[in-house]
Design an enzyme around this catalytic site. Sequence first.
Site, PDB file in Angstrom:
ATOM      1  N   GLU A 124      32.762  76.797  58.211  1.00  0.00           N
ATOM      2  CA  GLU A 124      33.773  76.972  58.741  1.00  0.00           C
ATOM      3  C   GLU A 124      35.085  76.677  58.079  1.00  0.00           C
ATOM      4  O   GLU A 124      36.111  76.946  58.761  1.00  0.00           O
ATOM      5  CB  GLU A 124      33.889  76.150  60.327  1.00  0.00           C
ATOM      6  CG  GLU A 124      32.700  76.205  61.108  1.00  0.00           C
ATOM      7  CD  GLU A 124      31.515  75.625  60.944  1.00  0.00           C
ATOM      8  OE1 GLU A 124      30.775  75.347  62.051  1.00  0.00           O
ATOM      9  OE2 GLU A 124      30.990  75.270  59.904  1.00  0.00           O
ATOM     10  N   SER A 158      31.023  78.256  64.935  1.00  0.00           N
ATOM     11  CA  SER A 158      31.438  79.527  64.764  1.00  0.00           C
ATOM     12  C   SER A 158      30.438  80.446  64.866  1.00  0.00           C
ATOM     13  O   SER A 158      30.591  81.657  64.022  1.00  0.00           O
ATOM     14  CB  SER A 158      32.427  79.564  63.679  1.00  0.00           C
ATOM     15  OG  SER A 158      33.380  78.443  63.617  1.00  0.00           O
ATOM     16  N   SER A 207      42.662  81.653  69.066  1.00  0.00           N
ATOM     17  CA  SER A 207      41.602  80.708  69.551  1.00  0.00           C
ATOM     18  C   SER A 207      41.946  80.222  70.894  1.00  0.00           C
ATOM     19  O   SER A 207      43.123  80.296  71.552  1.00  0.00           O
ATOM     20  CB  SER A 207      41.815  79.424  68.544  1.00  0.00           C
ATOM     21  OG  SER A 207      41.027  79.384  67.381  1.00  0.00           O
TER      22      SER A 207
END
EC number: 6.3.2.4
Length: 401
Positions: free
Chosen positions: A21, A231, A375
Amino acid sequence: MRSDMASKRRVAVLYGGRADEHPISCVSAAGVLNAIDRDRFEPAPIGITRDGVWTVGGEDPRQWNLGGPELPEVLVRETSRPVLLDIAEGADGFYAGAHEDLEAASRASRPPVLGSGANGRSLEPLGHIDAVFPVLHGPFGEDGTVQGLLDMMGLPYIGCGVFASSACMDKHFTKILLRAAGIPVAPGITVDSRTLAGGESIEAAGDELVGLVREANLTYPVFVKPSRAGSSFGVTKVEHENAKDLARALFEASRHDWRVLIEQGIEAREIECAVLNPVDGEEPWTAWPGEIVLDKPADDAFYDFDSKYMDAAASHVEVPAKLDEDVLQRVRRTAARAFKAVDGRGLSRVDCFVLPDGQVLVNEINTMPGFTPISMYPKAWEATGVSYTDLITQLIEGVLQ
């Protein structure tokens, strides 16, 4: 020594890191650094390369985003300098070495160490650090490792402590804790990819997986995923019973972790709930739950890495999710219970499944959720009435009390 900049508190922002990530952490840090209240705080960005070297003075992370031709990465530039820590000095234990030391360490394939300035180059103190914001996702950042280091230094930091960070990084143990607290989770099994089928062959592993799935009474489709990754890295959807497909999915997941989960696909909506607990010991707050809506649905679509980060047209966020209010409140209560069950602190995003009958299951808990411009975590709080800047302020001031 403490900075002379009035009453501003200095906050070290850690980003990058050794996990898959890495680029998401870079963009999350860009969001934090652009939104932080600079009248209250003086950020001190510290980038961590994929090799684990802490650096300052490199590329300005504030310009990073996910819209360019290449994913952002912390690289050693001509202006980069290594960051060296003296754990015994705590908040005053951050030093910058010389660029030459960074190059020498790179050639030796090891990080610089305190004392590398003995070749006639002196270490420069980076100044007093009041708090640390470890905007790190995945292993070596979100899994309790950095949290333990900061605890040893006596430094306050944003986010969950060592136990919650490590337990929630591992989906297998997250499920154990949630089940013990009476919180429903998706049916599934955990396998050790190192010993499956005695290591004979990937085909033999596939045959054994078929048997294990049958024995657990799991129905297809199933999702095969690494236990310690984020993720959506290494996640594969297997639609039907097929030994080769299961073996390939196992191999993909094992590239990220030897512990692999096989979970039954749930006919449900994936709803995410942001939890905020800036002051340890107080009751956590929850935002309106949100939903990632796929704008390019397909029969086999799920919310993978590209949908999350790379394709802005692939999905959008809806907060609050289009559910009855009693269901939304049930998600909020479940998220708060899950957060407390794992001894959460600071912040987390609790990802849930909402079944057609309104039942809520917890899928996973992210102890350092993404802070990128798209996000869910900051978007959920904005929809609940807390701006991005105020959210960051509350998190920092909470650990400084």
